[in-house]
Enzyme design. Structure first.
Site, PDB file in Angstrom:
ATOM      1  N   HIS A   1     -30.006  42.974  49.547  1.00  0.00           N
ATOM      2  CA  HIS A   1     -31.176  43.626  50.139  1.00  0.00           C
ATOM      3  C   HIS A   1     -32.002  44.396  49.118  1.00  0.00           C
ATOM      4  CE1 HIS A   1     -28.463  47.035  49.937  1.00  0.00           C
ATOM      5  NE2 HIS A   1     -29.524  47.805  50.105  1.00  0.00           N
TER       6      HIS A   1
ATOM      7  N   HIS B   1     -36.626  47.216  47.248  1.00  0.00           N
ATOM      8  CA  HIS B   1     -35.776  47.232  48.441  1.00  0.00           C
ATOM      9  C   HIS B   1     -36.435  46.366  49.507  1.00  0.00           C
ATOM     10  CE1 HIS B   1     -33.425  48.974  51.738  1.00  0.00           C
ATOM     11  NE2 HIS B   1     -32.588  49.383  50.788  1.00  0.00           N
TER      12      HIS B   1
END
Length: 164
Positions: free
Chosen positions: A70, A85
């Site tokens: 992620h 992110h």
């Protein structure tokens, strides 16, 4: 500055930042997660994406690929650490919507494809697909991003980071 940049200081004061995805560039204050909106992980910006192709926002070496895929971390030549992110709380998806296109230790240029994300899977899980870019050691290095907010195309220049 020397020919081709040789003989110059590693710590430049004007470095390009590219949009990490197609969409809209927004201030971190608008990010739904207080860790980002309060700049706990450093100064930066966010993108509300319209496409799942995610690009490197800067030129640097890949220093982190989260085990849940992620997030990707990078370090620029000047020592600035950058975290990209992919969505909020997307670690809960254990990498399912992400396909990483880079390797740890790889040098990537700003605008290079990092990841392909399935935005539909992120949204179907009830999660926010906002992409956040933070300069995690921006305070220590007196770094300040200067960003053009609004519509953007992934991989295109949207500003610069200035080191004081």
């Amino acid at each position: 500055m020397g020919l081709f940049g040789f003989g110059t200081k590693k710590r430049g004061n004007d470095l390009s930042i590219c949009a990490p995805a197609d969409g809209d560039i927004v201030d971190l204050i608008k990010v739904a997660d207080p860790i980002f909106s309060q700049r706990t992980l450093g100064d930066g910006f966010a993108v509300e994406p319209t496409d799942g192709v995610i690009f490197a926002p800067v030129t640097g070496v890949v220093t982190l690929i989260a085990t849940t895929q992620h997030a990707v971390g990078m370090r620029m030549d000047n020592g600035l650490e950058v975290l990209v992110h992919f969505g909020l709380d997307t670690y809960k998806l254990n990498g399912e919507p992400f396909r990483i296109h880079v390797k740890h230790g790889q040098l990537v240029k700003g605008g290079h494809r990092l990841v392909t994300a399935n935005l539909g899977k992120i949204k179907a899980a009830g999660l926010d697909d906002t992409i956040v870019v933070t300069f995690s050691n921006s305070v220590e290095l007196s770094a300040r991003p200067e960003i053009q907010y609004g519509p953007c195309l992934g991989g295109r220049r949207i500003g610069r980071v200035v080191l004081n």
